[in-house]
Design an enzyme around this catalytic site. Sequence first.
Site, mmCIF file in Angstrom:
data_model
loop_
_atom_site.group_PDB
_atom_site.id
_atom_site.type_symbol
_atom_site.label_atom_id
_atom_site.label_comp_id
_atom_site.label_asym_id
_atom_site.label_seq_id
_atom_site.Cartn_x
_atom_site.Cartn_y
_atom_site.Cartn_z
ATOM 1 N N SER A 1 -10.655 0.124 3.484
ATOM 2 C CA SER A 1 -9.864 -0.174 4.691
ATOM 3 C C SER A 1 -9.269 1.118 5.240
ATOM 4 O O SER A 1 -8.547 1.828 4.536
ATOM 5 C CB SER A 1 -8.725 -1.140 4.364
ATOM 6 O OG SER A 1 -9.269 -2.384 4.026
ATOM 7 N N ARG B 1 0.806 -1.233 0.000
ATOM 8 C CA ARG B 1 0.000 0.000 0.000
ATOM 9 C C ARG B 1 0.837 1.281 0.000
ATOM 10 O O ARG B 1 0.401 2.310 0.524
ATOM 11 C CB ARG B 1 -0.983 0.031 1.179
ATOM 12 C CG ARG B 1 -1.927 -1.148 1.228
ATOM 13 C CD ARG B 1 -2.865 -1.232 0.034
ATOM 14 N NE ARG B 1 -3.615 -2.482 0.101
ATOM 15 C CZ ARG B 1 -3.257 -3.611 -0.536
ATOM 16 N NH1 ARG B 1 -2.185 -3.618 -1.333
ATOM 17 N NH2 ARG B 1 -3.973 -4.700 -0.423
ATOM 18 N N GLU C 1 -4.399 3.906 6.214
ATOM 19 C CA GLU C 1 -4.255 3.567 4.786
ATOM 20 C C GLU C 1 -4.964 4.657 3.973
ATOM 21 O O GLU C 1 -4.495 5.095 2.929
ATOM 22 C CB GLU C 1 -4.883 2.196 4.498
ATOM 23 C CG GLU C 1 -4.829 1.829 3.020
ATOM 24 C CD GLU C 1 -5.198 0.373 2.746
ATOM 25 O OE1 GLU C 1 -4.897 -0.505 3.581
ATOM 26 O OE2 GLU C 1 -5.779 0.124 1.675
HETATM 27 C C1 LIG Z 1 -15.538 0.002 -0.786
HETATM 28 C C2 LIG Z 1 -14.038 0.088 -0.973
HETATM 29 C C3 LIG Z 1 -13.299 -1.079 -1.136
HETATM 30 C C4 LIG Z 1 -11.905 -1.002 -1.307
HETATM 31 N N1 LIG Z 1 -11.211 -2.170 -1.484
HETATM 32 C C5 LIG Z 1 -9.872 -2.117 -1.662
HETATM 33 C C6 LIG Z 1 -9.100 -3.314 -1.857
HETATM 34 O O1 LIG Z 1 -9.621 -4.411 -1.899
HETATM 35 N N2 LIG Z 1 -7.754 -3.184 -2.012
HETATM 36 C C7 LIG Z 1 -7.131 -1.988 -1.986
HETATM 37 O O2 LIG Z 1 -5.903 -1.946 -2.128
HETATM 38 N N3 LIG Z 1 -7.825 -0.845 -1.823
HETATM 39 C C8 LIG Z 1 -9.167 -0.868 -1.654
HETATM 40 N N4 LIG Z 1 -9.870 0.296 -1.480
HETATM 41 C C9 LIG Z 1 -9.167 1.580 -1.473
HETATM 42 C C10 LIG Z 1 -9.082 2.267 -2.852
HETATM 43 O O3 LIG Z 1 -10.109 1.813 -3.697
HETATM 44 C C11 LIG Z 1 -7.731 2.008 -3.518
HETATM 45 O O4 LIG Z 1 -6.675 2.523 -2.764
HETATM 46 C C12 LIG Z 1 -7.715 2.637 -4.936
HETATM 47 O O5 LIG Z 1 -6.660 2.119 -5.690
HETATM 48 C C13 LIG Z 1 -7.605 4.156 -4.907
HETATM 49 O O6 LIG Z 1 -7.789 4.624 -6.216
HETATM 50 P P1 LIG Z 1 -8.482 6.028 -6.500
HETATM 51 O O7 LIG Z 1 -8.462 6.254 -7.959
HETATM 52 O O8 LIG Z 1 -9.812 6.072 -5.850
HETATM 53 O O9 LIG Z 1 -7.461 6.983 -5.769
HETATM 54 P P2 LIG Z 1 -7.820 8.269 -4.904
HETATM 55 O O10 LIG Z 1 -8.540 7.829 -3.674
HETATM 56 O O11 LIG Z 1 -8.478 9.284 -5.743
HETATM 57 O O12 LIG Z 1 -6.359 8.759 -4.509
HETATM 58 C C14 LIG Z 1 -5.526 7.939 -3.708
HETATM 59 C C15 LIG Z 1 -4.072 8.417 -3.863
HETATM 60 O O13 LIG Z 1 -3.666 8.213 -5.205
HETATM 61 C C16 LIG Z 1 -3.229 9.449 -5.769
HETATM 62 N N5 LIG Z 1 -3.570 9.435 -7.197
HETATM 63 C C17 LIG Z 1 -4.769 9.217 -7.772
HETATM 64 N N6 LIG Z 1 -4.655 9.238 -9.116
HETATM 65 C C18 LIG Z 1 -3.357 9.504 -9.381
HETATM 66 C C19 LIG Z 1 -2.604 9.682 -10.595
HETATM 67 N N7 LIG Z 1 -3.147 9.577 -11.816
HETATM 68 N N8 LIG Z 1 -1.277 9.949 -10.472
HETATM 69 C C20 LIG Z 1 -0.676 10.059 -9.261
HETATM 70 N N9 LIG Z 1 -1.347 9.906 -8.093
HETATM 71 C C21 LIG Z 1 -2.665 9.625 -8.164
HETATM 72 C C22 LIG Z 1 -3.940 10.528 -4.980
HETATM 73 O O14 LIG Z 1 -3.256 11.761 -5.051
HETATM 74 C C23 LIG Z 1 -3.896 9.913 -3.591
HETATM 75 O O15 LIG Z 1 -2.604 10.108 -3.073
HETATM 76 C C24 LIG Z 1 -11.257 0.254 -1.312
HETATM 77 C C25 LIG Z 1 -12.015 1.423 -1.162
HETATM 78 C C26 LIG Z 1 -13.390 1.351 -1.006
HETATM 79 C C27 LIG Z 1 -14.181 2.628 -0.868
#
Ligand SMILES: Cc1cc2nc3c(=O)[nH]c(=O)nc-3n(C[C@H](O)[C@H](O)[C@H](O)COP(=O)(O)OP(=O)(O)OC[C@H]3O[C@@H](n4cnc5c(N)ncnc54)[C@H](O)[C@@H]3O)c2cc1C
Length: 297
Positions: A220, A171, A290
Amino acid sequence: MKKDAFKKQFFNYIFLEEKLAQHTWFRVGGNAEILFIPEEEILLEKLLKDKPNDCDIFTIGAGSNLLIRDNGINGITIITNKLNKINIDENGIITASCGASDADVARFAKDHNRTGLEFLIGIPGTIGGGIKMNSGAFGCEFRDVLIDVKAINHDGEYKVFSTNDLKMEYRKIGLTNKWIFLTARFKTSYGSKELIRSKMKEIIHSRKMAQPTGVKTGGSTFKNPLDKKAWQLIDQAGCRGLRNGDAMISKKHCNFIVNLKNATAKQIENLGETVKQKVFENSGIRLYWEIERVGDK
Ligand SMILES: Cc1cc2nc3c(=O)[nH]c(=O)nc-3n(C[C@H](O)[C@H](O)[C@H](O)COP(=O)(O)OP(=O)(O)OC[C@H]3O[C@@H](n4cnc5c(N)ncnc54)[C@H](O)[C@@H]3O)c2cc1C
């Protein structure tokens, strides 16, 4: 900052004092001073080159791992969800723009009889957020399938990073926040569409059984400590169902905080801090967020 000048130059893609709550899974958080939603990489490059040097930049994908504080985010916030193309080449390498949703990439791979990306079906983020978090599920993480990613820094300069360059760990990655991911390449191998489909169904079913669905949450809340499960430590500390206003520790999965209706970011953050404290008092183990908390307190 010359907000009006930006508005004039990038008219259709700039929003001033835009509510960010609607762009995150928690549905909380204040405004973006300047929100930029580019439809092409070249526009993003132009904005980054034209912005003042001291301007803060923050990138949002699907906002599924973010707690944006109630006072919002200063500077420019970029949302990538319109950069969402997905392609495949003759060697089965899949190239996805970083605003593509993980689930769309999983389905694209299935439709092309390519296996290896099934785990993406259940992660509700984008490819960019997934790389930044080295997200994973069901025994697979981004680092297992990523070949490389093209990125642009806050000065508008491009660079390609291999998976090794990114130093991906559980992570987290070893790259500063000044890089915005643009397009990523993934390795896949040939697989039967039926088998891929049934694996994806199984993943969706297991999630429904174990996690709250259809709720406002950030997934999480805390990272699992080495050889421990954060949810178990939270449960043992008596925090299942604990509330602060409309913020609640999920009764179904103790590592999820749920916004029941009108929770504020502050209530969610304070609830998380209370849980950390209780877990420490009960077990001597320190939990680490996280979910990323951004914006002024
Ligand atoms: C219901 C639910 C279930 C989930 N299950 C999981 C799971 O099973 N496993 C898991 O690992 N995570 C899980 N997550 C957490 C989340 O979905 C992951 O961390 C996901 O990869 C985040 O992606 P995002 O596009 O939403 O990023 P965001 O939440 O928008 O951003 C997260 C980080 O990434 C950065 N970021 C986003 N896009 C870019 C880009 N293009 N370039 C550089 N930095 C960027 C942001 O600045 C921030 O630092 C879950 C979340 C929810 C709500």
